[in-house]
Design a protein around this motif. Structure first.
Motif, PDB file in Angstrom:
ATOM      1  N   VAL A  16       0.546  -1.164   0.021  1.00 62.97           N
ATOM      2  CA  VAL A  16      -0.350  -0.005   0.160  1.00 62.97           C
ATOM      3  C   VAL A  16       1.009   1.221   0.179  1.00 62.97           C
ATOM      4  O   VAL A  16       0.392   2.017  -0.792  1.00 62.97           O
ATOM      5  N   ALA A  17       2.070   1.358   0.873  1.00 61.71           N
ATOM      6  CA  ALA A  17       3.377   2.278   0.688  1.00 61.71           C
ATOM      7  C   ALA A  17       3.038   2.867  -0.357  1.00 61.71           C
ATOM      8  O   ALA A  17       3.385   4.024  -0.951  1.00 61.71           O
ATOM      9  N   ALA A  18       3.866   1.492  -1.049  1.00 66.24           N
ATOM     10  CA  ALA A  18       4.418   2.141  -2.274  1.00 66.24           C
ATOM     11  C   ALA A  18       4.273   2.208  -3.752  1.00 66.24           C
ATOM     12  O   ALA A  18       4.082   3.036  -4.584  1.00 66.24           O
ATOM     13  N   LEU A  19       2.664   1.743  -3.199  1.00 68.26           N
ATOM     14  CA  LEU A  19       1.657   2.278  -3.519  1.00 68.26           C
ATOM     15  C   LEU A  19       0.991   3.762  -3.864  1.00 68.26           C
ATOM     16  O   LEU A  19       0.900   4.283  -5.541  1.00 68.26           O
ATOM     17  N   ALA A  20       1.342   3.943  -2.656  1.00 71.55           N
ATOM     18  CA  ALA A  20       1.301   5.385  -2.337  1.00 71.55           C
ATOM     19  C   ALA A  20       1.620   6.325  -2.924  1.00 71.55           C
ATOM     20  O   ALA A  20       1.762   7.922  -3.320  1.00 71.55           O
ATOM     21  N   ARG A  21       3.206   5.819  -2.818  1.00 67.15           N
ATOM     22  CA  ARG A  21       4.423   7.249  -3.304  1.00 67.15           C
ATOM     23  C   ARG A  21       3.710   6.797  -4.344  1.00 67.15           C
ATOM     24  O   ARG A  21       4.121   8.576  -4.953  1.00 67.15           O
ATOM     25  N   ARG A  22       3.286   5.669  -5.947  1.00 69.86           N
ATOM     26  CA  ARG A  22       3.329   6.312  -6.392  1.00 69.86           C
ATOM     27  C   ARG A  22       2.014   7.107  -6.787  1.00 69.86           C
ATOM     28  O   ARG A  22       2.742   8.041  -7.690  1.00 69.86           O
ATOM     29  N   SER A  23       1.132   7.010  -7.191  1.00 74.16           N
ATOM     30  CA  SER A  23      -0.008   8.287  -6.824  1.00 74.16           C
ATOM     31  C   SER A  23       0.662   9.511  -7.264  1.00 74.16           C
ATOM     32  O   SER A  23       0.229  10.160  -6.986  1.00 74.16           O
ATOM     33  N   THR A  24       1.175   9.096  -5.593  1.00 79.18           N
ATOM     34  CA  THR A  24       1.374  10.978  -4.891  1.00 79.18           C
ATOM     35  C   THR A  24       2.763  11.386  -6.126  1.00 79.18           C
ATOM     36  O   THR A  24       2.279  12.634  -6.349  1.00 79.18           O
ATOM     37  N   ARG A  25       3.097  10.872  -6.285  1.00 80.34           N
ATOM     38  CA  ARG A  25       4.573  11.397  -7.300  1.00 80.34           C
ATOM     39  C   ARG A  25       3.619  11.619  -8.539  1.00 80.34           C
ATOM     40  O   ARG A  25       4.193  12.658  -9.267  1.00 80.34           O
ATOM     41  N   GLU A  26       3.115  10.335  -8.648  1.00 80.10           N
ATOM     42  CA  GLU A  26       2.080  11.296 -10.364  1.00 80.10           C
ATOM     43  C   GLU A  26       1.644  12.374 -10.147  1.00 80.10           C
ATOM     44  O   GLU A  26       1.100  12.983 -10.958  1.00 80.10           O
ATOM     45  N   ASP A 101      -4.365  -3.124 -14.880  1.00 77.51           N
ATOM     46  CA  ASP A 101      -3.878  -5.041 -15.058  1.00 77.51           C
ATOM     47  C   ASP A 101      -2.754  -6.045 -14.465  1.00 77.51           C
ATOM     48  O   ASP A 101      -2.867  -6.642 -13.904  1.00 77.51           O
ATOM     49  N   ARG A 102      -1.599  -4.558 -15.110  1.00 80.27           N
ATOM     50  CA  ARG A 102      -0.545  -4.738 -14.749  1.00 80.27           C
ATOM     51  C   ARG A 102      -0.766  -5.762 -12.754  1.00 80.27           C
ATOM     52  O   ARG A 102       0.214  -6.230 -12.518  1.00 80.27           O
ATOM     53  N   LEU A 103      -1.187  -4.533 -12.467  1.00 81.30           N
ATOM     54  CA  LEU A 103      -1.097  -4.289 -10.211  1.00 81.30           C
ATOM     55  C   LEU A 103      -2.230  -6.061  -9.993  1.00 81.30           C
ATOM     56  O   LEU A 103      -1.696  -6.864  -9.130  1.00 81.30           O
ATOM     57  N   LEU A 104      -2.999  -6.499 -11.393  1.00 80.39           N
ATOM     58  CA  LEU A 104      -3.993  -6.796 -10.818  1.00 80.39           C
ATOM     59  C   LEU A 104      -3.459  -8.512 -11.410  1.00 80.39           C
ATOM     60  O   LEU A 104      -4.013  -9.220 -10.639  1.00 80.39           O
ATOM     61  N   LEU A 114      -6.501  -0.890  -3.933  1.00 82.71           N
ATOM     62  CA  LEU A 114      -7.524   0.145  -4.272  1.00 82.71           C
ATOM     63  C   LEU A 114      -7.212   1.930  -3.384  1.00 82.71           C
ATOM     64  O   LEU A 114      -6.771   2.131  -3.542  1.00 82.71           O
ATOM     65  N   ILE A 115      -6.569   0.802  -1.696  1.00 80.25           N
ATOM     66  CA  ILE A 115      -6.247   2.003  -0.987  1.00 80.25           C
ATOM     67  C   ILE A 115      -5.185   3.002  -1.358  1.00 80.25           C
ATOM     68  O   ILE A 115      -4.695   4.211  -1.151  1.00 80.25           O
ATOM     69  N   GLY A 116      -4.049   2.285  -2.172  1.00 77.28           N
ATOM     70  CA  GLY A 116      -2.569   2.840  -2.595  1.00 77.28           C
ATOM     71  C   GLY A 116      -3.238   3.881  -3.350  1.00 77.28           C
ATOM     72  O   GLY A 116      -2.162   5.208  -2.969  1.00 77.28           O
ATOM     73  N   ARG A 117      -4.048   4.372  -4.672  1.00 74.10           N
ATOM     74  CA  ARG A 117      -4.371   4.361  -5.345  1.00 74.10           C
ATOM     75  C   ARG A 117      -4.699   5.856  -4.502  1.00 74.10           C
ATOM     76  O   ARG A 117      -4.877   6.886  -4.812  1.00 74.10           O
ATOM     77  N   LEU A 118      -5.884   4.674  -3.483  1.00 70.39           N
ATOM     78  CA  LEU A 118      -6.261   6.514  -2.728  1.00 70.39           C
ATOM     79  C   LEU A 118      -5.361   7.304  -2.236  1.00 70.39           C
ATOM     80  O   LEU A 118      -5.855   9.054  -1.705  1.00 70.39           O
ATOM     81  N   ALA A 119      -4.506   6.445  -1.021  1.00 73.27           N
ATOM     82  CA  ALA A 119      -3.498   6.741  -0.188  1.00 73.27           C
ATOM     83  C   ALA A 119      -3.204   8.164  -0.781  1.00 73.27           C
ATOM     84  O   ALA A 119      -2.726   9.283  -0.133  1.00 73.27           O
ATOM     85  N   GLY A 120      -2.791   8.247  -2.130  1.00 74.05           N
ATOM     86  CA  GLY A 120      -2.370   9.195  -2.751  1.00 74.05           C
ATOM     87  C   GLY A 120      -2.812  10.598  -2.861  1.00 74.05           C
ATOM     88  O   GLY A 120      -2.359  11.729  -2.716  1.00 74.05           O
ATOM     89  N   SER A 121      -4.117  10.297  -2.928  1.00 70.68           N
ATOM     90  CA  SER A 121      -5.467  11.265  -2.857  1.00 70.68           C
ATOM     91  C   SER A 121      -5.513  12.406  -1.197  1.00 70.68           C
ATOM     92  O   SER A 121      -5.296  13.397  -1.501  1.00 70.68           O
TER      93      SER A 121
ATOM     94  N   GLN B 106       6.965  -2.691  -8.727  1.00 68.98           N
ATOM     95  CA  GLN B 106       6.795  -4.129  -9.365  1.00 68.98           C
ATOM     96  C   GLN B 106       7.269  -4.991  -8.031  1.00 68.98           C
ATOM     97  O   GLN B 106       6.636  -6.075  -7.157  1.00 68.98           O
ATOM     98  N   ALA B 107       8.842  -5.000  -7.487  1.00 72.04           N
ATOM     99  CA  ALA B 107       9.554  -5.473  -6.708  1.00 72.04           C
ATOM    100  C   ALA B 107       8.851  -5.546  -5.496  1.00 72.04           C
ATOM    101  O   ALA B 107       8.623  -6.413  -4.620  1.00 72.04           O
ATOM    102  N   VAL B 108       8.520  -5.085  -5.544  1.00 74.84           N
ATOM    103  CA  VAL B 108       7.512  -4.718  -3.636  1.00 74.84           C
ATOM    104  C   VAL B 108       6.225  -5.594  -3.847  1.00 74.84           C
ATOM    105  O   VAL B 108       5.652  -6.633  -2.866  1.00 74.84           O
ATOM    106  N   LEU B 109       5.449  -5.649  -4.664  1.00 79.08           N
ATOM    107  CA  LEU B 109       4.405  -5.915  -5.230  1.00 79.08           C
ATOM    108  C   LEU B 109       4.635  -7.371  -5.526  1.00 79.08           C
ATOM    109  O   LEU B 109       3.682  -8.258  -4.831  1.00 79.08           O
ATOM    110  N   TYR B 110       5.853  -7.879  -5.627  1.00 78.03           N
ATOM    111  CA  TYR B 110       6.577  -9.424  -5.951  1.00 78.03           C
ATOM    112  C   TYR B 110       6.331 -10.041  -4.034  1.00 78.03           C
ATOM    113  O   TYR B 110       7.457 -10.869  -4.549  1.00 78.03           O
ATOM    114  N   GLY B 111       6.464  -8.499  -3.077  1.00 81.16           N
ATOM    115  CA  GLY B 111       6.766  -9.296  -1.755  1.00 81.16           C
ATOM    116  C   GLY B 111       8.676  -9.457  -2.071  1.00 81.16           C
ATOM    117  O   GLY B 111       8.530  -9.946  -1.284  1.00 81.16           O
TER     118      GLY B 111
END
Lengths: 266, 316
Positions: A16-26, A101-104, A114-121, B106-111
């Motif tokens: 979640v933290a990594a996805l939040a970082r991504r969405s914030t950075r974006e 799809d890549r994430l899924l 979803l939470i990661g994406r929203l955390a950026g918001s 990607q590395a984090v997503l795959y643990g």
């Protein structure tokens, strides 16, 4: 065989933290997209301060130093409402261009995506609130509750962004279209204007007053406004935090339900 | 079978996927053995990507079942995801992120453990020749660079089964060759690869075995060499003036069955092989047909495709 790590609460948090970082950075890498949600509320605040200052002497108007001080809470809510649409539109873009799809395809919990994406918001919403307070304070929008009150306002900005971001994400997931998300924007605008954001409810009458009385944004703004005009109080904190928190819980559940439905229908 | 590793990394049994009335995948049976490069060959809309999306857990099968990396895609999708690498069509990559940032995400997503993320990302960037561009936003990458990054992303957890959906579509010849070489290298290192392609040459060059897919069904399956041998005779292609096409067709029928060709040419599978060419030319001359062009082709995968489907893949 090499196998990716299995789910664990620690790994889920990292994801979640990594996805939040991504969405914030974006968000911060698209200044043209996010600047309007910072500049326009400040512009409206400046316009209001120069045009409506005499309105502060109307009966029913609370005791304020200036109209700018009165409108700080509205500026925060207005900016955050507009800004949180950006995050949901970005989710729709992820759906459109296949990044979702890549994430899924990764062994990541769907909720975490979803939470990661929203955390950026939420982070962007909190940052917006901090910017509005910092910019308007020197011009007379003094926050009487001081730094603790300002901190509550920043926190509230984050929660409001999360709530609206989740609501708009449900639209993004159902439609998969960034245009549909952007198209929902005027609804937020209407909701804001039919609240006590720009004038106290005591100065309103008729249908406008009735709508503002029923509009939860009125109570959110009034909580924030009390922190600005009166000082720190439990009621104000509750209003500023609790209202968006309840809306947030409902909106996150709606967004998650939309995602689960979409995935089940595949 | 589900929940227990099996020998073959990819097995599909009567796999079906419908969208409304459309049967995009219409009962596929296939087995991909460990260490193979298996190619799905077919035109756009044949059902290749739909099949891959089911095998990679992104789409639920309407019926039938698939076992990937030892687990049922429908009942144990997460176990499958942890074991496979996926590079989807169009290299869906966030253009606002840098190559390095994407690999780390990607590395984090795959643990991948925190301590290894940086080194793993650097290792993969070097492997695909993107070290110099690691900190540039992906939006500035060329198509070939994006595909190579996509491949690197799919390898982050060192999967032993790799799915590549049209990995070279839209690439220039040089980028295509570079990617082929990387796929071969991965395969030499033990990775089982399933790739989809609409390029005959790609299937011929890369795949140990191919399945030709058309209208959602596998219509031929085998090693490229064996499939071409099954078609047998070489194809003679002739071009004649439009008004003489019927006369030419009648002559060609004496030498074998007609074969589908690109518009403007006639094709015949020469029953007696290439030695019949002189007889064909003589008979066309006797029939008063003026030859504009003549060409003889040994059987190709396109011939296999044409024989199996009644239409050609090239030129579509």
């Amino acid at each position: 065989m090499t196998v990716a790590a299995a789910h664990s609460p620690g790994l889920a948090l990292r994801q979640v933290a990594a996805l939040a970082r991504r969405s914030t950075r974006e968000t911060f890498r698209q200044p043209a997209l996010v600047a309007p949600s910072v500049i326009f509320p400040l512009f409206f605040a400046a316009l209001g301060a120069s045009s409506f200052n005499r309105a502060t002497s109307l009966p029913g108007f609370p005791k304020v130093d200036s109209f700018l001080q009165f409108s700080l809470a509205a500026t925060v809510v207005q900016g955050v409402l507009f800004g949180s649409v950006t995050g949901a539109a970005a989710l729709a873009t992820d759906i459109e261009n296949g990044f979702l799809d890549r994430l899924l395809a990764a062994p990541t919990p769907r909720t975490g995506i979803l939470i990661g994406r929203l955390a950026g918001s939420a982070i962007f919403g909190a940052a917006q609130a901090a910017v509005f307070i910092a910019v308007l304070w020197p011009f007379g929008a003094t926050v009487r509750s001081g730094v603790p009150g300002a901190a509550v306002m920043v926190l509230s900005g984050g929660i409001v962004a999360l709530a609206i971001g989740s609501l708009m994400s449900a639209v993004a997931i159902r439609t998969g279209s960034a245009e549909a998300v952007q198209g929902s924007f005027p609804l937020l605008f209407v909701l804001l204007f039919f609240s006590s954001a720009f004038f106290p409810r005591e100065t309103m009458s008729g249908a406008y007053r009735a709508i503002a009385d029923a509009n939860p944004i009125s109570y959110l703004v009034e909580g924030l406004r009390e922190l600005v005009l009166t000082g720190y109080s439990g009621t104000a904190v509750l209003q500023a935090i609790l209202i968006p928190l309840v809306a947030c819980a409902a909106a996150v559940m709606l967004a998650l339900r939309s995602l689960r439905r979409k995935l089940a229908a595949r | 079978m589900s929940g227990h590793p099996v020998q073959a990394p990819i097995v599909a049994e009567q796999l079906v996927r419908t969208f409304g009335d459309l049967r995009a995948v219409d009962g596929i049976d296939m087995t991909v053995d460990a260490g193979e490069i298996f190619g799905f060959l077919g035109p756009n809309g044949a059902g290749k990507s739909t099949a891959v999306r089911m095998l990679t857990t992104l789409l639920r099968p309407t019926s039938g079942r698939a076992i990937v990396a030892g687990f049922d895609v429908a009942t144990h999708p997460d176990e499958v995801r942890r074991r496979i690498g996926v590079a989807l069509q169009d290299a869906a990559i966030d253009p606002l992120m840098t190559g390095n940032e994407l690999l780390r995400l990607q590395a984090v997503l795959y643990g991948i453990p925190s301590g290894k993320v940086k080194s793993r990302a650097a290792e993969l960037l070097e492997r695909v020749g993107l070290t110099a561009a690691a900190d540039r936003r992906v939006g500035t990458y060329s198509g070939g660079m994006r595909r190579r990054l996509d491949l690197a992303l799919s390898l982050i957890h060192e999967p032993t089964v790799l799915f590549l959906d049209e990995p070279t579509t839209g690439l220039d010849p040089m980028s295509r060759m570079t990617l082929w070489e990387e796929v071969r290298r991965l395969n030499r290192e033990g990775t089982t690869v399933l790739l989809t392609t609409q390029y005959l040459e790609e299937a011929d060059q890369l795949a140990d075995r191919i399945a030709i897919i058309d209208k959602g069904r596998i219509v031929r399956e085998g090693r490229p060499r064996d499939l071409k041998a099954e078609v047998g005779s070489p194809t003679l292609l002739v071009a004649v003036p439009r008004e003489q096409a019927d006369a030419a067709r009648a002559v060609l029928q004496e030498f074998g069955e007609s074969r589908p060709t690109a518009e403007g040419t006639l094709g015949v599978g020469l029953r007696d092989g290439a030695r019949a060419v002189t007889d064909v030319v003589r008979r066309l001359d006797e029939a008063g047909v003026r030859l504009q062009h003549l060409e003889i082709n040994e059987p190709s995968l396109d011939d296999v495709f044409a024989e199996a489907t009644g239409h050609r893949l090239e030129g579509e």
